[in-house]
Design a protein around this motif. Structure first.
Motif, PDB file in Angstrom:
ATOM      1  N   HIS A 240       0.869  -1.174   0.000  1.00  0.00           N
ATOM      2  CA  HIS A 240       0.000   0.000   0.000  1.00  0.00           C
ATOM      3  C   HIS A 240       0.905   1.223   0.000  1.00  0.00           C
ATOM      4  O   HIS A 240       1.753   1.373   0.887  1.00  0.00           O
ATOM      5  N   CYS A 241       0.745   2.077  -1.003  1.00  0.00           N
ATOM      6  CA  CYS A 241       1.591   3.265  -1.120  1.00  0.00           C
ATOM      7  C   CYS A 241       0.771   4.451  -1.589  1.00  0.00           C
ATOM      8  O   CYS A 241       0.223   4.424  -2.709  1.00  0.00           O
ATOM      9  N   GLU A 242       0.666   5.442  -0.729  1.00  0.00           N
ATOM     10  CA  GLU A 242      -0.031   6.686  -1.059  1.00  0.00           C
ATOM     11  C   GLU A 242      -1.415   6.422  -1.655  1.00  0.00           C
ATOM     12  O   GLU A 242      -1.809   6.993  -2.678  1.00  0.00           O
ATOM     13  N   GLY A 243      -2.175   5.544  -1.015  1.00  0.00           N
ATOM     14  CA  GLY A 243      -3.548   5.285  -1.428  1.00  0.00           C
ATOM     15  C   GLY A 243      -3.725   4.215  -2.488  1.00  0.00           C
ATOM     16  O   GLY A 243      -4.866   3.842  -2.810  1.00  0.00           O
ATOM     17  N   GLU A 244      -2.636   3.695  -3.063  1.00  0.00           N
ATOM     18  CA  GLU A 244      -2.731   2.642  -4.064  1.00  0.00           C
ATOM     19  C   GLU A 244      -2.307   1.303  -3.472  1.00  0.00           C
ATOM     20  O   GLU A 244      -1.456   1.252  -2.585  1.00  0.00           O
ATOM     21  N   ALA A 245      -2.900   0.219  -3.998  1.00  0.00           N
ATOM     22  CA  ALA A 245      -2.596  -1.124  -3.497  1.00  0.00           C
ATOM     23  C   ALA A 245      -2.073  -1.996  -4.632  1.00  0.00           C
ATOM     24  O   ALA A 245      -2.560  -1.920  -5.767  1.00  0.00           O
ATOM     25  N   PHE A 246      -1.067  -2.814  -4.314  1.00  0.00           N
ATOM     26  CA  PHE A 246      -0.458  -3.698  -5.303  1.00  0.00           C
ATOM     27  C   PHE A 246      -0.240  -5.078  -4.679  1.00  0.00           C
ATOM     28  O   PHE A 246       0.040  -5.192  -3.493  1.00  0.00           O
ATOM     29  N   GLU A 247      -0.359  -6.110  -5.514  1.00  0.00           N
ATOM     30  CA  GLU A 247       0.027  -7.464  -5.130  1.00  0.00           C
ATOM     31  C   GLU A 247       1.002  -7.975  -6.171  1.00  0.00           C
ATOM     32  O   GLU A 247       0.687  -7.994  -7.366  1.00  0.00           O
ATOM     33  N   VAL A 248       2.191  -8.378  -5.728  1.00  0.00           N
ATOM     34  CA  VAL A 248       3.261  -8.756  -6.658  1.00  0.00           C
ATOM     35  C   VAL A 248       3.706 -10.182  -6.345  1.00  0.00           C
ATOM     36  O   VAL A 248       4.206 -10.457  -5.257  1.00  0.00           O
ATOM     37  N   PRO A 249       3.535 -11.112  -7.308  1.00  0.00           N
ATOM     38  CA  PRO A 249       3.892 -12.516  -7.062  1.00  0.00           C
ATOM     39  C   PRO A 249       5.389 -12.691  -6.830  1.00  0.00           C
ATOM     40  O   PRO A 249       6.218 -11.948  -7.369  1.00  0.00           O
ATOM     41  N   ALA A 250       5.737 -13.694  -6.030  1.00  0.00           N
ATOM     42  CA  ALA A 250       7.136 -14.026  -5.794  1.00  0.00           C
ATOM     43  C   ALA A 250       7.681 -14.845  -6.962  1.00  0.00           C
ATOM     44  O   ALA A 250       6.929 -15.350  -7.798  1.00  0.00           O
ATOM     45  N   CYS A 251       9.004 -14.949  -7.031  1.00  0.00           N
ATOM     46  CA  CYS A 251       9.655 -15.774  -8.042  1.00  0.00           C
ATOM     47  C   CYS A 251       9.655 -17.234  -7.574  1.00  0.00           C
ATOM     48  O   CYS A 251       9.948 -17.523  -6.417  1.00  0.00           O
ATOM     49  N   LYS A 252       9.337 -18.130  -8.482  1.00  0.00           N
ATOM     50  CA  LYS A 252       9.303 -19.547  -8.136  1.00  0.00           C
ATOM     51  C   LYS A 252      10.718 -20.091  -8.034  1.00  0.00           C
ATOM     52  O   LYS A 252      11.549 -19.856  -8.906  1.00  0.00           O
ATOM     53  N   VAL A 253      10.999 -20.807  -6.951  1.00  0.00           N
ATOM     54  CA  VAL A 253      12.303 -21.427  -6.732  1.00  0.00           C
ATOM     55  C   VAL A 253      12.099 -22.919  -6.556  1.00  0.00           C
ATOM     56  O   VAL A 253      11.316 -23.351  -5.693  1.00  0.00           O
ATOM     57  N   GLU A 254      12.781 -23.729  -7.358  1.00  0.00           N
ATOM     58  CA  GLU A 254      12.606 -25.177  -7.301  1.00  0.00           C
ATOM     59  C   GLU A 254      13.200 -25.779  -6.025  1.00  0.00           C
ATOM     60  O   GLU A 254      12.597 -26.625  -5.384  1.00  0.00           O
ATOM     61  N   THR A 255      14.409 -25.352  -5.670  1.00  0.00           N
ATOM     62  CA  THR A 255      15.092 -25.926  -4.518  1.00  0.00           C
ATOM     63  C   THR A 255      15.519 -24.833  -3.556  1.00  0.00           C
ATOM     64  O   THR A 255      16.365 -23.997  -3.905  1.00  0.00           O
ATOM     65  N   VAL A 256      14.931 -24.821  -2.382  1.00  0.00           N
ATOM     66  CA  VAL A 256      15.302 -23.863  -1.344  1.00  0.00           C
ATOM     67  C   VAL A 256      16.389 -24.494  -0.479  1.00  0.00           C
ATOM     68  O   VAL A 256      16.180 -25.545   0.127  1.00  0.00           O
ATOM     69  N   VAL A 257      17.534 -23.839  -0.405  1.00  0.00           N
ATOM     70  CA  VAL A 257      18.657 -24.354   0.364  1.00  0.00           C
ATOM     71  C   VAL A 257      18.680 -23.770   1.771  1.00  0.00           C
ATOM     72  O   VAL A 257      18.877 -24.470   2.754  1.00  0.00           O
TER      73      VAL A 257
END
Length: 305
Positions: A240-257
């Motif tokens: 939420h920034c100055e009255g606007e709302a955004f949803e931003v997807p994360a990057c897909k990671v196959e293997t989390v170390v």
């Protein structure tokens, strides 16, 4: 007209980091939430800003090594105090098969506890309100102690009289506090001064019992925080920034170390993008991209290469 590069000061603690491997052996490095962010911020900005770290260390060889590494990363050391006879804190990371972490800490006598109360702190405190950006976290609030937090609030009051932007990462760690009410009071003392809040949803819920992300946004709207980012791990982030709302997807990671410093690196890339003129969506994408690389390598700080 060429404007001078922005000056950023990040306040907090760097500790001796031990990574425990499956065979029980240990790898020693250094880490800490705001220090991780400082390193990644310096890398992301690539000399387009002055990044200084604010902390207190000892006069030991580990502290010497920390300063050397920070200097190599382009981080300014003018606000790093060296307290005779003191030592940095220490922590150990134990990582399970899914990349999730367990932390063990030895930090009660760390030099950073006197970062804002030692006699050598006076010029540091005087310098901070002149920075363009001040960055600190919930862990910063905890390790500074009550007297140190009072000094920090005084700095924030002076900073907000000018054009300084205050950035806060919530990073709530219950074991660092005597109780949840002490932590809540400390957070509430600084939140009115914050321009950009970089929040982890689980930490907000653990600290303030918020039902969901919308409750977090509503609370910060009442406080008057202009820009609020909610990090949700592998899920999308919400802004939420100055009255606007955004949803931003994360990057897909196959293997989390190793998820160590995922949030710290996200915050660094987000802030770097915003300082460079990026909009909140661009900044969130930058944050996700960097975090996705960090979680594929062991330790808080991945190699520069």
């Amino acid at each position: 007209m060429n404007l001078p590069p922005p000056r950023i000061a990040l306040i907090g603690e760097c500790m001796i980091e031990l990574q425990q491997h499956a065979d029980g052996s240990l790898h020693q490095s250094f880490g800490g939430d705001t220090l991780n962010t400082a390193v990644y911020l310096s890398r992301e900005l690539g000399g387009r800003a002055s990044v200084d770290y604010v902390t207190a260390l000892g006069d030991d060889s580990f502290s010497d090594s920390m300063c050397r590494i920070w200097r190599e990363e382009g981080i300014g050391l003018d606000l790093v105090q060296r307290l005779p006879g003191r030592l940095p804190g220490l922590y150990c990371i134990q990582t399970d098969a899914k990349g999730e972490r367990r932390f063990l800490y030895w930090r009660n006598e760390a030099a950073v506890r006197d970062c804002f109360t030692a006699p050598s702190a006076a010029p540091v405190l005087a310098a901070l309100p002149d920075y363009d950006v001040l960055y600190f976290s919930g862990i910063t609030l905890a390790v500074l102690g009550e007297c140190g937090r009072e000094k920090l609030v005084e700095v924030l009051e002076l900073a907000r009289q000018g054009d300084t932007r205050v950035v806060f990462d919530n990073n709530y760690r219950p074991r660092l506090w005597a109780g949840v009410e002490q932590a809540r009071a400390a957070y509430r003392s600084v939140l009115p001064y914050v321009d950009m809040a970089l929040l982890t949803l689980e930490d907000e819920q653990a600290l303030f019992d918020y039902a969901d992300a919308q409750a977090v946004f509503s609370a910060h709207e009442n406080i008057g925080t202009p820009e609020v980012v909610i990090k949700r791990g592998a899920g999308s982030c919400l802004v939420h920034c100055e009255g606007e709302a955004f949803e931003v997807p994360a990057c897909k990671v196959e293997t989390v170390v190793d998820t160590t410093a995922a949030g710290d690196s996200f915050s660094a890339a987000y802030l770097a993008s915003r300082l460079g003129g990026g909009d909140p969506q661009q900044a969130a994408l930058a944050g996700h991209r960097l975090a996705s690389r960090v979680i594929q390598v062991r330790g808080a700080l991945i190699p520069r290469t």
